[in-house]
Design a protein around this motif. Structure first.
Motif, short mmCIF file in Angstrom:
data_model
loop_
_atom_site.label_atom_id
_atom_site.label_comp_id
_atom_site.label_asym_id
_atom_site.label_seq_id
_atom_site.Cartn_x
_atom_site.Cartn_y
_atom_site.Cartn_z
N PHE A 96 35.31 39.51 46.63
CA PHE A 96 35.16 39.03 45.25
C PHE A 96 35.58 40.06 44.22
CE2 PHE A 96 31.31 41.27 46.15
CZ PHE A 96 30.81 41.74 44.96
N LEU A 97 35.92 41.28 44.66
CA LEU A 97 36.37 42.33 43.75
C LEU A 97 37.84 42.70 43.97
CD1 LEU A 97 33.27 44.71 43.88
CD2 LEU A 97 33.90 43.14 42.04
N CYS A 98 38.56 41.93 44.74
CA CYS A 98 39.92 42.33 45.13
C CYS A 98 40.92 42.31 43.99
CB CYS A 98 40.43 41.45 46.29
SG CYS A 98 40.73 39.73 45.83
N ARG A 99 40.55 41.73 42.83
CA ARG A 99 41.44 41.75 41.67
C ARG A 99 41.05 42.82 40.65
NH1 ARG A 99 42.59 36.02 39.14
NH2 ARG A 99 40.40 36.25 38.55
N GLN A 100 40.00 43.60 40.96
CA GLN A 100 39.52 44.61 40.01
C GLN A 100 40.45 45.82 40.01
OE1 GLN A 100 37.40 42.32 38.49
NE2 GLN A 100 36.30 44.20 37.97
N THR A 101 41.32 45.88 39.04
CA THR A 101 42.36 46.90 39.00
C THR A 101 41.79 48.31 39.05
OG1 THR A 101 43.81 45.42 37.75
CG2 THR A 101 44.33 47.78 37.70
N ASP A 102 40.79 48.60 38.23
CA ASP A 102 40.23 49.95 38.19
C ASP A 102 39.64 50.35 39.54
OD1 ASP A 102 40.95 50.10 35.57
OD2 ASP A 102 38.93 49.86 34.74
#
Length: 252
Positions: A96-102
């Motif tokens: 669920f965090l795979c798009r979190q760029t940072d």
């Protein structure tokens, strides 16, 4: 990659690692010990989150030192990356965090290998952007992607095996998560359910399709596990499954 969902204690972690190291050594399977040093992604605020960050990370390091194996753990915030990287060999980005760029960039900047779980809401092809983010700051980074099913309504997941070769076409190894792909999330009680009797089905199909690796959460007594017990494989069933999987791998 196999081990408990979360690090519950030193003795438990070492016992599980000892068992799996023996099995994988006998069968010639490369092995990475998995254990989350904390669980930040719980539905209910009363769910178990961990025994303490550095305490759990020190246990992961002890597992690695004792058995001479690499370890992997999840990170949930950018600040977790540098801390966890001091203790483990691979950092894992939750689905669920795979798009979190940072978060992806923070993991890449540690120089550790990074395993990114495909979001339950994403297509396989869209995972190329996660790889691009990591390699924008670490061009030579070792990256793996993990398939763990897609949402099927509000309370179930379905595995589309087309995702494995599609993600492999991005030039990275692809792992099948055989336990989280059987989760039944969003249960009324606030604790995720599961369907563990199908773990072997998911695993056998993934090996037949050509997965580069498997991710299996396992525990001596899943009913008493402090996290994700509803979809973990009982540790005493792991050997029979691995024997079957090696035979399938040899056949293809």
């Amino acid at each position: 990659m196999a081990g408990p969902c979360a690090i519950e204690g030193r003795d438990m972690a070492l016992a599980i690692a000892d068992k799996i190291v023996t099995l994988t050594g006998k069968l010639g399977i490369p092995y990475i010990f998995k254990g989350s040093f904390k669980k930040a992604n719980r539905t209910s605020g009363t769910s178990f989150t961990g025994i303490g960050d550095e305490k759990a990370l020190r246990i992961l390091r002890e597992v690695s030192d004792t058995f001479g194996i690499p370890t992997v753990t999840d990170i949930h915030e950018s600040k977790d990356a540098a801390l966890a990287a001091e203790y483990v060999d691979m950092l894992q980005i939750p689905a669920f965090l795979c798009r979190q760029t940072d978060l992806l960039i923070a993991a890449a900047e540690t120089g550790k290998a990074v395993n990114v779980k495909k979001g339950q809401f994403l297509s396989a092809g869209s995972m190329k952007f996660a790889i691009e983010k990591i390699r924008s700051v670490a061009p030579d980074a070792t990256v793996a992607l993990t398939e763990r099913g897609n949402m099927f309504g509000y309370g179930d997941l379905v595995v589309d095996y087309r995702n494995l070769p599609e993600m492999q076409s991005l030039g990275v190894p692809v792992v099948m998560d055989c336990t989280h792909s059987l989760q039944q999330p969003n249960q009324a009680g606030g604790v995720t359910g599961g369907n563990p009797k199908l773990i072997s089905t998911i695993a056998r199909a993934a090996v037949a399709v050509g997965a580069d690796g498997l991710f299996i959460e396992t525990h001596p007594n899943p009913a008493k596990a402090k996290s994700d017990g509803a979809n973990m494989l009982p540790l005493d069933q792991l050997e029979a499954l691995l024997v079957q999987l090696v035979r399938i791998r040899e056949a293809i």
